[in-house]
Design a protein around this motif. Structure first.
Motif, PDB file in Angstrom:
ATOM      1  N   SER A 200       0.836  -1.198   0.000  1.00 16.20           N
ATOM      2  CA  SER A 200       0.000   0.000   0.000  1.00 16.20           C
ATOM      3  C   SER A 200       0.874   1.253   0.000  1.00 16.20           C
ATOM      4  N   ALA A 201       0.282   2.346  -0.464  1.00 17.96           N
ATOM      5  CA  ALA A 201       0.997   3.624  -0.485  1.00 17.96           C
ATOM      6  C   ALA A 201      -0.012   4.755  -0.493  1.00 17.96           C
ATOM      7  N   THR A 202       0.385   5.882   0.063  1.00 19.04           N
ATOM      8  CA  THR A 202      -0.397   7.107  -0.023  1.00 19.04           C
ATOM      9  C   THR A 202       0.497   8.184  -0.617  1.00 19.04           C
ATOM     10  N   VAL A 203       0.007   8.806  -1.678  1.00 20.39           N
ATOM     11  CA  VAL A 203       0.788   9.792  -2.427  1.00 20.39           C
ATOM     12  C   VAL A 203       0.087  11.138  -2.360  1.00 20.39           C
ATOM     13  N   ARG A 204       0.830  12.181  -2.026  1.00 18.58           N
ATOM     14  CA  ARG A 204       0.279  13.540  -2.048  1.00 18.58           C
ATOM     15  C   ARG A 204       0.646  14.182  -3.372  1.00 18.58           C
ATOM     16  N   LEU A 205      -0.352  14.761  -4.016  1.00 20.53           N
ATOM     17  CA  LEU A 205      -0.182  15.397  -5.315  1.00 20.53           C
ATOM     18  C   LEU A 205      -0.237  16.908  -5.167  1.00 20.53           C
ATOM     19  N   LEU A 206       0.654  17.593  -5.849  1.00 23.07           N
ATOM     20  CA  LEU A 206       0.661  19.052  -5.889  1.00 23.07           C
ATOM     21  C   LEU A 206       0.203  19.473  -7.282  1.00 23.07           C
ATOM     22  N   VAL A 207      -0.802  20.349  -7.311  1.00 23.87           N
ATOM     23  CA  VAL A 207      -1.430  20.746  -8.567  1.00 23.87           C
ATOM     24  C   VAL A 207      -1.432  22.262  -8.678  1.00 23.87           C
ATOM     25  N   THR A 208      -1.127  22.771  -9.866  1.00 24.51           N
ATOM     26  CA  THR A 208      -1.214  24.209 -10.053  1.00 24.51           C
ATOM     27  C   THR A 208      -2.672  24.647 -10.036  1.00 24.51           C
ATOM     28  N   GLY A 213      -1.213  30.016  -7.459  1.00 27.06           N
ATOM     29  CA  GLY A 213      -0.799  29.189  -6.332  1.00 27.06           C
ATOM     30  C   GLY A 213      -0.937  27.712  -6.612  1.00 27.06           C
ATOM     31  N   TYR A 214      -1.035  26.936  -5.514  1.00 31.18           N
ATOM     32  CA  TYR A 214      -1.075  25.482  -5.615  1.00 31.18           C
ATOM     33  C   TYR A 214      -2.160  24.910  -4.705  1.00 31.18           C
ATOM     34  N   LEU A 215      -2.603  23.716  -5.046  1.00 30.88           N
ATOM     35  CA  LEU A 215      -3.493  22.919  -4.211  1.00 30.88           C
ATOM     36  C   LEU A 215      -2.891  21.530  -4.074  1.00 30.88           C
ATOM     37  N   SER A 216      -3.188  20.866  -2.960  1.00 39.13           N
ATOM     38  CA  SER A 216      -2.691  19.513  -2.771  1.00 39.13           C
ATOM     39  C   SER A 216      -3.815  18.598  -2.317  1.00 39.13           C
ATOM     40  N   THR A 217      -3.662  17.328  -2.627  1.00 38.79           N
ATOM     41  CA  THR A 217      -4.614  16.302  -2.222  1.00 38.79           C
ATOM     42  C   THR A 217      -3.868  14.975  -2.210  1.00 38.79           C
ATOM     43  N   THR A 218      -4.475  13.935  -1.665  1.00 37.90           N
ATOM     44  CA  THR A 218      -3.805  12.634  -1.608  1.00 37.90           C
ATOM     45  C   THR A 218      -4.628  11.565  -2.309  1.00 37.90           C
ATOM     46  N   VAL A 219      -3.915  10.557  -2.782  1.00 35.79           N
ATOM     47  CA  VAL A 219      -4.509   9.361  -3.372  1.00 35.79           C
ATOM     48  C   VAL A 219      -3.842   8.152  -2.725  1.00 35.79           C
ATOM     49  N   SER A 220      -4.630   7.158  -2.384  1.00 28.46           N
ATOM     50  CA  SER A 220      -4.080   5.920  -1.817  1.00 28.46           C
ATOM     51  C   SER A 220      -4.191   4.798  -2.844  1.00 28.46           C
ATOM     52  N   VAL A 230      -6.295   1.789  -7.128  1.00 28.23           N
ATOM     53  CA  VAL A 230      -6.689   2.892  -6.252  1.00 28.23           C
ATOM     54  C   VAL A 230      -7.548   2.352  -5.117  1.00 28.23           C
ATOM     55  N   ALA A 231      -7.255   2.797  -3.911  1.00 30.51           N
ATOM     56  CA  ALA A 231      -8.071   2.483  -2.735  1.00 30.51           C
ATOM     57  C   ALA A 231      -8.894   3.720  -2.396  1.00 30.51           C
ATOM     58  N   LEU A 232     -10.203   3.635  -2.564  1.00 32.35           N
ATOM     59  CA  LEU A 232     -11.073   4.783  -2.337  1.00 32.35           C
ATOM     60  C   LEU A 232     -11.203   5.101  -0.853  1.00 32.35           C
ATOM     61  N   LEU A 233     -11.574   6.342  -0.568  1.00 32.12           N
ATOM     62  CA  LEU A 233     -11.892   6.726   0.805  1.00 32.12           C
ATOM     63  C   LEU A 233     -13.200   6.089   1.226  1.00 32.12           C
ATOM     64  N   ASP A 234     -13.508   6.154   2.501  1.00 33.51           N
ATOM     65  CA  ASP A 234     -14.709   5.507   3.021  1.00 33.51           C
ATOM     66  C   ASP A 234     -15.986   5.983   2.349  1.00 33.51           C
ATOM     67  N   ASP A 235     -16.006   7.257   1.915  1.00 30.76           N
ATOM     68  CA  ASP A 235     -17.219   7.791   1.281  1.00 30.76           C
ATOM     69  C   ASP A 235     -17.224   7.582  -0.222  1.00 30.76           C
ATOM     70  N   GLY A 236     -16.284   6.806  -0.751  1.00 33.04           N
ATOM     71  CA  GLY A 236     -16.242   6.539  -2.175  1.00 33.04           C
ATOM     72  C   GLY A 236     -15.504   7.581  -2.981  1.00 33.04           C
ATOM     73  N   SER A 237     -14.799   8.512  -2.327  1.00 34.22           N
ATOM     74  CA  SER A 237     -14.059   9.550  -3.026  1.00 34.22           C
ATOM     75  C   SER A 237     -12.692   9.037  -3.481  1.00 34.22           C
ATOM     76  N   LEU A 238     -12.230   9.568  -4.591  1.00 30.57           N
ATOM     77  CA  LEU A 238     -10.905   9.235  -5.095  1.00 30.57           C
ATOM     78  C   LEU A 238      -9.814   9.987  -4.353  1.00 30.57           C
ATOM     79  N   TYR A 239     -10.107  11.238  -3.997  1.00 27.52           N
ATOM     80  CA  TYR A 239      -9.113  12.145  -3.455  1.00 27.52           C
ATOM     81  C   TYR A 239      -9.506  12.620  -2.064  1.00 27.52           C
ATOM     82  N   SER A 240      -8.515  12.957  -1.264  1.00 38.13           N
ATOM     83  CA  SER A 240      -8.778  13.576   0.029  1.00 38.13           C
ATOM     84  C   SER A 240      -9.152  15.034  -0.179  1.00 38.13           C
ATOM     85  N   SER A 241      -9.556  15.701   0.892  1.00 39.65           N
ATOM     86  CA  SER A 241      -9.925  17.109   0.817  1.00 39.65           C
ATOM     87  C   SER A 241      -8.756  17.938   0.297  1.00 39.65           C
TER      88      SER A 241
END
Length: 255
Positions: A200-208, A213-220, A230-241
């Motif tokens: 398993s792995a969790t990766v944080r993505l940096l997006v323009t 500026g920038y925004l970041s989110t994670t994918v597992s 891809v391992a979805l979040l409990d609510d079925g989301s692909l990405y974290s907040s």
């Protein structure tokens, strides 16, 4: 900073946090940015009901692409036609030296001849190295594919099965008619590996942010059936907040 609740406006965007309302300035900004990104992950995963059983029919995977009878005949349970160099198990400290940027729909994605995806079929990009770098690339590539016309195949073969996937598929099917928006696109610009293990792995993505500026989110992701899924979040989301971010602490792609 908290605004009144509004009727949800479904947005096509790979980093859109799939919630009913966006009620802070930060997420309002993220909503604006991701409305500019032309990818569809749909709204928050829907409750699986009798009416959605037909939608989920046949989702028994995920299976690695190829003949179901021969998909895992290669070494280590991998597909016979998926060979990667898995010796480098160190977390990356720099972007892959062999990175190649390829366009998928309107998004430019990082790929690597050594870490994957080694196969870029018409329906799916797959076969990632069983390494931290392979996990990083899978975290970039797989969610983007879920906005394409072959999203059901991608969901079956590249999302870890279970309640979360059922919820995601049901919600995505309900939002298929959402109009896509073809405007400015945020760009992948950096990443960091928050955690990594053999499975398993969790990766944080940096997006323009097209607004600045920038925004970041994670994918597992998880290693399953010979490839990263891809391992979805409990609510079925692909990405974290989404969070506002700076490049500090990220490995920059340099593209």
């Amino acid at each position: 900073m908290i605004g009144a609740k509004r009727k949800r406006d479904p947005v096509d965007g790979p980093f859109y946090k799939q919630r009913g309302w966006i009620n802070s300035a930060l997420f309002l900004g993220f909503f604006v940015v991701m409305s500019l990104v032309t990818l569809a992950v749909g709204p928050k995963g829907a409750e699986v009901t009798e009416n959605s059983r037909e939608t989920l029919a046949g989702l028994g995977g995920p299976l690695s692409p190829g003949d179901p009878q021969q998909i895992r005949t290669g070494p280590g349970g991998r597909p016979e036609n998926c060979r990667t160099d898995d010796r480098d198990t160190a977390r990356p400290t720099a972007a892959p030296t062999d990175v190649k940027w390829r366009q998928l729909m309107t998004i430019m994605l990082p790929t690597s001849p050594s870490a994957g995806p080694l196969h870029t079929d018409a329906t799916m990009w797959w076969c990632f190295a069983h390494t931290p770098t392979g996990a990083v690339l899978a975290a970039h590539v797989i969610p983007v594919q879920l906005s394409g016309t072959s999203w059901r195949i991608v969901a079956e073969q590249q999302i870890v099965p279970g309640r979360q996937r059922d919820s995601f598929v049901a919600g995505k099917a309900e939002s298929e008619e959402t109009n896509r928006r073809d405007n400015a696109v945020g760009r992948f610009t950096g990443f960091s590996t928050e955690s990594y293990s053999d499975d398993s792995a969790t990766v944080r993505l940096l997006v323009t942010n097209p607004l600045g500026g920038y925004l970041s989110t994670t994918v597992s992701v998880r290693w399953r059936d010979g490839d990263w899924k891809v391992a979805l979040l409990d609510d079925g989301s692909l990405y974290s907040s989404a969070k506002q971010a700076t490049p500090d602490g990220y490995i920059m792609w340099g593209a």
